[in-house]
Enzyme design. Structure first.
Site, PDB file in Angstrom:
ATOM      1  NE  ARG A   8      -3.645  -0.416   2.500  1.00  0.00           N
ATOM      2  CZ  ARG A   8      -4.857  -0.752   3.029  1.00  0.00           C
ATOM      3  NH1 ARG A   8      -5.310   0.334   3.244  1.00  0.00           N
ATOM      4  NH2 ARG A   8      -5.123  -1.586   2.888  1.00  0.00           N
ATOM      5  CB  SER A  11      -8.593  -0.699   2.608  1.00  0.00           C
ATOM      6  OG  SER A  11      -9.695  -0.107   3.953  1.00  0.00           O
ATOM      7  CG  ASP A  49     -14.186   0.859   4.500  1.00  0.00           C
ATOM      8  OD1 ASP A  49     -15.030  -0.730   3.614  1.00  0.00           O
ATOM      9  OD2 ASP A  49     -12.814  -0.354   3.935  1.00  0.00           O
ATOM     10  CG  ASP A 103     -12.677  -4.000   3.893  1.00  0.00           C
ATOM     11  OD1 ASP A 103     -13.406  -3.039   3.628  1.00  0.00           O
ATOM     12  OD2 ASP A 103     -11.580  -4.742   4.182  1.00  0.00           O
ATOM     13  CB  THR A 158      -3.685  -6.021  15.784  1.00  0.00           C
ATOM     14  OG1 THR A 158      -3.662  -5.318  16.285  1.00  0.00           O
ATOM     15  CG2 THR A 158      -4.808  -4.510  14.617  1.00  0.00           C
ATOM     16  CD  GLU A 198      -9.622  -5.429  11.944  1.00  0.00           C
ATOM     17  OE1 GLU A 198      -8.074  -5.821  12.615  1.00  0.00           O
ATOM     18  OE2 GLU A 198      -9.966  -4.767  10.792  1.00  0.00           O
ATOM     19  CE  LYS A 238     -10.603  -4.595   6.858  1.00  0.00           C
ATOM     20  NZ  LYS A 238      -9.586  -5.667   6.635  1.00  0.00           N
TER      21      LYS A 238
END
Length: 616
Positions: A81, A176, A330, A334, A406, A430, A444
């Site tokens: 990313r 995302s 978003d 997801d 996480t 989360e 997710k």
């Protein structure tokens, strides 16, 4: 291959040997950077980035050139990313080809020839479709079977397709909820979960071994060589989501006018269909935000987690249309945010509050469907920085609670592991508004979550309650779990490392924070946890910084770096008995005061030039 990563090493030697050698070091660095730039012009065949690179080289802006060409974008468990620009450190056609060549080579080495296959999807960001086609071309070059989505899709459709077709790997081109300048490359393994260590290191090594573009990979994609995926895959996906329909027939489906925003992303028509498949009437779309638009023109950050600022347009629509609940995805759909009207005011629920409500609802529905079933093999999962409310619920209700590092890469793989052992995993979440309901995907999924959330809201409305009413009832039953989470933006890695180095103090962690004694410290970066006699963390080590303090007053605070954004995040929680609004506000105030003092002491935001989150 030119070792562009050695530039930072040269800089270190210059500091070590002093001024006498710095001139020679600068010359060597300049020569190395020039070689990296020359190699770019040799490899890149996409004219727009070639022109961008040449113009930058002609400008002789050494700082910008070094930033974009002086290091290579790293591949990790979050995939890739970065900002979309020319350069080894950025997302562009060449770096996508290099990543895809390495990934394809690695996957090919792991599977039988006849099983070698890939699923590829993309969101609606600038360049996403072309990046997906570049990726397909690389896999075709090695003889893989390529399943390529015809159009934009939500991220959860890629892991669903991976398991549906028994594919070797899945790739979603998306950044995302990042700003419009960014793009990304997310990788799913054959089990449908995001990759975890050591797969990321193996893939990164394969990328380094396959940096030169192969013959033919710059050619336009021949779509006839791919299996193109369309509506039929969506039909299969929505079939599996029916297991999550639980609303009683006698409940009025029209009792709430839901407002929905896709935040200029891909979610609109998919969530429309989710509502249809769940037997729900159409929601009210926020017309200015439901169509895909890579410019994200109405929001500064296309992230519904940012709160009222991001949801202002949805709230205006809801006010006009007499709506009490807002559902927001978003841009890659997801994640799911929820805002509800309570006591004549809008309340944006946190990820922990939504997770608590989903856990309550799914447990209630499971018990109704399985009245005689024991709960000792029923699991709910949460990331370690999420609220421990699910743990409190599990202790009272008898189901099992487990936590992971996480990120859904850990939650998804843990859920798969538990199901293989014969366990039922009802729910994973989360705090960053990521929710996985049921077993449709091991990631997710904001599409399924939107329909399940609507059912939950309607059931509560039928009982004369709001989401906030139900939250308060759960706090009375299981204890009030106050949370305070935020972040600071820091774009300089040396500053980030210095902050966490000061916290660690060579293993001499703080024993008192803001006047409260520290009971235990867990540092998953180093594998340390003094809550155990052997001082070893029970969570896997990770490359990013992550340190958790548990205090004598039962406050827990975690500091960690983001894997996808230039942020230092902190998460805190304090459990207390607080049943009235005044009592709850007192706990919130106590937590915020304590955490603010700790953050100021450990992070020193002003001295380190950290940029705070914009609060509503």
């Amino acid at each position: 291959r030119v070792g562009i990563e050695v530039i930072s090493l040269f800089a270190w030697y210059g500091n070590w040997y002093g001024v006498k050698y710095q001139s020679a070091i600068r010359v060597t660095m300049a020569n190395t950077l020039k070689a990296a730039c020359d190699l770019w012009l040799e490899y890149d065949q996409y004219e727009p980035t070639r022109k961008e690179a040449q113009a930058l080289f002609d400008s002789n802006d050494q700082d910008v050139i070094a930033k974009q060409f002086g290091s290579r974008m790293s591949f990790g468990t979050a995939g890739l990313r970065a900002v979309m620009k020319a350069g080894w450190a950025c997302m562009n056609d060449l770096t996508v080809i290099q990543a895809s060549q390495g990934l394809a080579k690695h996957v090919q080495s792991c599977v039988a020839k006849e099983a070698f296959s890939v699923v590829i999807g993309c969101d609606a960001r600038h360049n996403s479709a072309r990046f997906a086609q570049r990726t397909a071309q690389c896999f075709l070059a090695l003889g893989a079977k390529v399943y390529l989505f015809k159009d934009i899709v939500p991220t959860p459709f890629v892991p669903f397709a991976v398991t549906h077709f028994n594919a070797s790997v899945g790739i979603m081109v998306t950044a995302s909820h990042n700003p419009k300048q960014d793009n990304g490359y997310k990788v799913y393994w054959s089990n449908g979960a995001q990759i975890i260590s050591p797969q990321d290191a193996d893939i990164a090594a394969a990328i380094q071994d396959n940096l030169k573009p192969w013959d033919g990979v710059w050619n336009d994609l021949d779509h006839s060589k791919c299996t193109m995926l369309g509506n039929e895959l969506g039909t299969e996906y929505f079939k599996t989501t029916q297991a999550n329909r639980h609303l009683d027939a006698g409940v009025d489906r029209t009792a709430i006018n839901f407002v929905y925003t896709a935040m200029h992303g891909v979610g609109w028509h998919f969530c429309e269909r989710a509502f249809i498949e769940f037997g729900l009437p159409p929601f009210i779309p926020v017309t200015e935000q439901v169509e895909p638009d890579p410019e994200f023109p109405t929001v500064e950050y296309p992230n519904p987690e940012e709160g009222k600022g991001a949801l202002a347009m949805a709230m205006a629509t809801a006010d006009k249309r007499d709506s009490d609940v807002i559902l927001a995805n978003d841009p890659d759909a997801d994640r799911l945010a929820i805002a509800c009207r309570h006591a004549d005011a809008w309340r944006v629920l946190t990820g922990n509050e939504i997770g608590t409500l989903f856990a309550w609802w799914l447990l209630r529905c499971y018990r109704k469907a399985n009245p005689d079933a024991a709960l000792d093999n029923v699991y709910m999962l949460a990331s370690t920085v999420s609220s421990k409310m699910l743990k409190s619920m599990a202790q009272d209700e008898g189901f099992q609670f487990d936590e992971t590092l996480t990120g859904f890469k850990w939650l998804g793989n843990r859920a798969i592991e538990l199901r293989k052992q014969g366990s039922t995993v009802l729910f994973s979440y989360e705090e960053a508004i990521g929710f996985c309901i049921g077993s449709t995907v091991a990631d997710k999924d904001g599409v399924t979550a939107s329909a399940v959330a609507a059912e939950m809201c309607l059931a509560l409305k039928h009982e004369g309650k709001t989401l906030v009413d139900q939250l308060n009832a759960l706090y009375t039953q299981y204890g009030y779990h106050a949370t305070y989470n935020s972040y600071y933006i820091c774009r300089e890695q040396p500053i980030v490392d210095r902050i966490f180095g000061a916290i660690r103090k060579d293993g001499k962690y703080p024993s008192v924070l803001a006047g409260v004694k520290v009971r235990s410290v867990r540092d998953v970066t180093t594998g340390y946890d003094n809550a155990y006699a052997d001082n070893k963390s029970r969570l896997p080590q990770q490359t990013g910084h992550m340190i958790t303090f548990t205090l004598d007053n039962d406050c827990v605070i975690t500091f960690r770096t983001s894997g996808t954004e230039p942020k230092i995040k902190f998460y805190s929680e304090l459990k207390a008995k607080a049943t009235t609004p005044d009592e709850q506000q007192g706990v919130e105030k106590q937590l915020r005061s304590l955490v603010s003092a700790i953050v100021e002491d450990l992070m020193q935001p002003s001295q380190n030039g950290l940029q705070p989150k914009k609060e509503d």
